[in-house]
Design a protein around this motif. Sequence first.
Motif, PDB file in Angstrom:
ATOM      1  N   ILE A 154       0.863  -1.180   0.000  1.00  0.00           N
ATOM      2  CA  ILE A 154       0.000   0.000   0.000  1.00  0.00           C
ATOM      3  C   ILE A 154       0.898   1.227   0.000  1.00  0.00           C
ATOM      4  O   ILE A 154       1.546   1.543   1.007  1.00  0.00           O
ATOM      5  N   LEU A 155       0.983   1.913  -1.142  1.00  0.00           N
ATOM      6  CA  LEU A 155       1.802   3.119  -1.243  1.00  0.00           C
ATOM      7  C   LEU A 155       0.954   4.342  -0.902  1.00  0.00           C
ATOM      8  O   LEU A 155      -0.263   4.344  -1.082  1.00  0.00           O
ATOM      9  N   LEU A 156       1.636   5.384  -0.407  1.00  0.00           N
ATOM     10  CA  LEU A 156       0.942   6.592   0.055  1.00  0.00           C
ATOM     11  C   LEU A 156       1.519   7.820  -0.641  1.00  0.00           C
ATOM     12  O   LEU A 156       2.743   7.991  -0.700  1.00  0.00           O
ATOM     13  N   ASP A 157       0.632   8.684  -1.146  1.00  0.00           N
ATOM     14  CA  ASP A 157       1.127   9.930  -1.735  1.00  0.00           C
ATOM     15  C   ASP A 157       1.190  11.014  -0.660  1.00  0.00           C
ATOM     16  O   ASP A 157       0.977  10.744   0.527  1.00  0.00           O
ATOM     17  N   ARG A 158       1.476  12.237  -1.063  1.00  0.00           N
ATOM     18  CA  ARG A 158       1.677  13.313  -0.080  1.00  0.00           C
ATOM     19  C   ARG A 158       0.402  13.663   0.676  1.00  0.00           C
ATOM     20  O   ARG A 158       0.459  14.232   1.767  1.00  0.00           O
ATOM     21  N   GLN A 159      -0.729  13.337   0.119  1.00  0.00           N
ATOM     22  CA  GLN A 159      -2.012  13.578   0.805  1.00  0.00           C
ATOM     23  C   GLN A 159      -2.493  12.331   1.539  1.00  0.00           C
ATOM     24  O   GLN A 159      -3.638  12.275   1.967  1.00  0.00           O
TER      25      GLN A 159
ATOM     26  N   ASN B  86      -3.162   9.472   0.360  1.00  0.00           N
ATOM     27  CA  ASN B  86      -4.071   8.624  -0.397  1.00  0.00           C
ATOM     28  C   ASN B  86      -3.414   7.271  -0.645  1.00  0.00           C
ATOM     29  O   ASN B  86      -2.223   7.197  -0.993  1.00  0.00           O
ATOM     30  N   ALA B  87      -4.171   6.206  -0.474  1.00  0.00           N
ATOM     31  CA  ALA B  87      -3.631   4.853  -0.637  1.00  0.00           C
ATOM     32  C   ALA B  87      -3.652   4.443  -2.108  1.00  0.00           C
ATOM     33  O   ALA B  87      -4.617   4.703  -2.826  1.00  0.00           O
ATOM     34  N   LYS B  88      -2.575   3.768  -2.531  1.00  0.00           N
ATOM     35  CA  LYS B  88      -2.475   3.243  -3.888  1.00  0.00           C
ATOM     36  C   LYS B  88      -1.955   1.811  -3.800  1.00  0.00           C
ATOM     37  O   LYS B  88      -0.820   1.579  -3.379  1.00  0.00           O
ATOM     38  N   LEU B  89      -2.783   0.881  -4.189  1.00  0.00           N
ATOM     39  CA  LEU B  89      -2.414  -0.537  -4.153  1.00  0.00           C
ATOM     40  C   LEU B  89      -1.412  -0.824  -5.267  1.00  0.00           C
ATOM     41  O   LEU B  89      -1.599  -0.418  -6.411  1.00  0.00           O
ATOM     42  N   SER B  90      -0.334  -1.548  -4.922  1.00  0.00           N
ATOM     43  CA  SER B  90       0.739  -1.793  -5.891  1.00  0.00           C
ATOM     44  C   SER B  90       1.120  -3.270  -5.918  1.00  0.00           C
ATOM     45  O   SER B  90       0.579  -4.088  -5.180  1.00  0.00           O
ATOM     46  N   ASP B  91       2.084  -3.584  -6.776  1.00  0.00           N
ATOM     47  CA  ASP B  91       2.709  -4.899  -6.894  1.00  0.00           C
ATOM     48  C   ASP B  91       1.701  -5.987  -7.250  1.00  0.00           C
ATOM     49  O   ASP B  91       1.211  -6.719  -6.400  1.00  0.00           O
ATOM     50  N   PHE B  92       1.432  -6.099  -8.546  1.00  0.00           N
ATOM     51  CA  PHE B  92       0.473  -7.089  -9.045  1.00  0.00           C
ATOM     52  C   PHE B  92       1.162  -8.321  -9.624  1.00  0.00           C
ATOM     53  O   PHE B  92       0.591  -9.046 -10.424  1.00  0.00           O
TER      54      PHE B  92
END
Length: 448
Positions: free
Chosen positions: A296-301, A303-309
Amino acid sequence: MSVYNTTFVDSQLSKKTSIFGLHLGVVIGIVVGAVIVLILFLISLCITASRRRSGGKGKTRRLGNLSGGCETTPVVSKEIQEIVHDSAAEHRPIIPQAEIQIDMGKIEHRVVFSDKGASSGESRATSGADTGSFGGSGSLPEVSHLGWGRWYTLRELEAASNGLSDENVIGEGGYGIVYYGVLPDNTRLAIKNLLNNRGQAEKEFKVEVEAIGRVRHKNLVRLLGYCVEGAYRMLVYEYVENGNLDQWLHGDVGEVSPLTWEIRMGIIIGTAKGLAYLHEGLEPKVVHRDIKTSNILLDRQWNAKLSDFGLAKLLNSERSYVTTRVMGTFGYVAPEYACTGMLNEKSDIYSFGILIMEIITGRSPVDYSRPPGEVNLVDWLKMMVSDRKSEEVIDPKLPEKPASKVLKRVILVALRCVDPDAQKRPKMGHVIHMLESEDLLSRGDVCL
């Protein structure tokens, strides 16, 4: 006269010979049959030789067409194959592919590609070669550098990442190294260099391109493009500035975590929406198979971004599950999947329930440094809930505690997601509704 001749011939043919005592007629028949078989055999040899000569000429013509069209932009076929003209190739000594080693980044992470099991039609990757292709059956998805993503050259990515230097490494895993890069137009990239662990690089490359190449969702890390050059297999993602959730939950962040309750709820709901899109918004649906905090990657705000598929599986609507080798991370894998290998979206939902518990408590799914009754996060949380100690499970680094009703609602969702009976686990769309609902506890407050 004719009758006499016929009788004479018959008498001669019926005479026994010195060849095993056979009649003359039988011997003549055997000789004639052998001559016919020999003639047919010679005719067959001539036809086979003629076909081989004509086939060789056709193959030469096809190879000539390939080399003649390689001076322009690389052609991307269903095998995502790059062919680049190299005038010096014919003067270069041939090196057995199994002996080739190409250094990428750290010296201990050398990429070694072998031609074992490759068909005669597959491209070879040499130490100075410019030809690269997938091995296998060529069943890769059709992608184009003019479509969803961009074709990056190895030279571009090396220049962007300071030559794939150690200083640019921002992540390492079992299947690859991730480098930070900046293009001349100041676009920031995360460059994932896949390692060939017994062919896993090819598999992960194919899966990532097939699963999320054309997918666009604010809670999924965007795959910008790829690089296929020689033995290199690289995936190029958008750069997400704030690292991953694991670093913020379990890293050295001080006595007070910057992850407030509001931020944590935003991460939970954002991840749920990304998963709901994979499970319910795509056909075939995508089962991620490796939901965990480090993905689960996080940006500066925040916000969660699911990664590694790289471990993802595609599941058609007509199939309720797929049987596969058990893959994932210890502590997050659903029990029925671990026991039977039967995978569907319910496996992701179990992992998501573990993720919620981890975000709430700040504890790892399995922690052997804790007392025996607290090693397993699920067992410990269930025990605390049954003892009416729900409010004592909160991460001690949390700046402010949430309202009791809100906390209980989120714990209830987590417990439903990790139900031992996979059929009783909610779908991700229902999970989002429960997380955002204000009256959920009217049915579940009794157990909390």
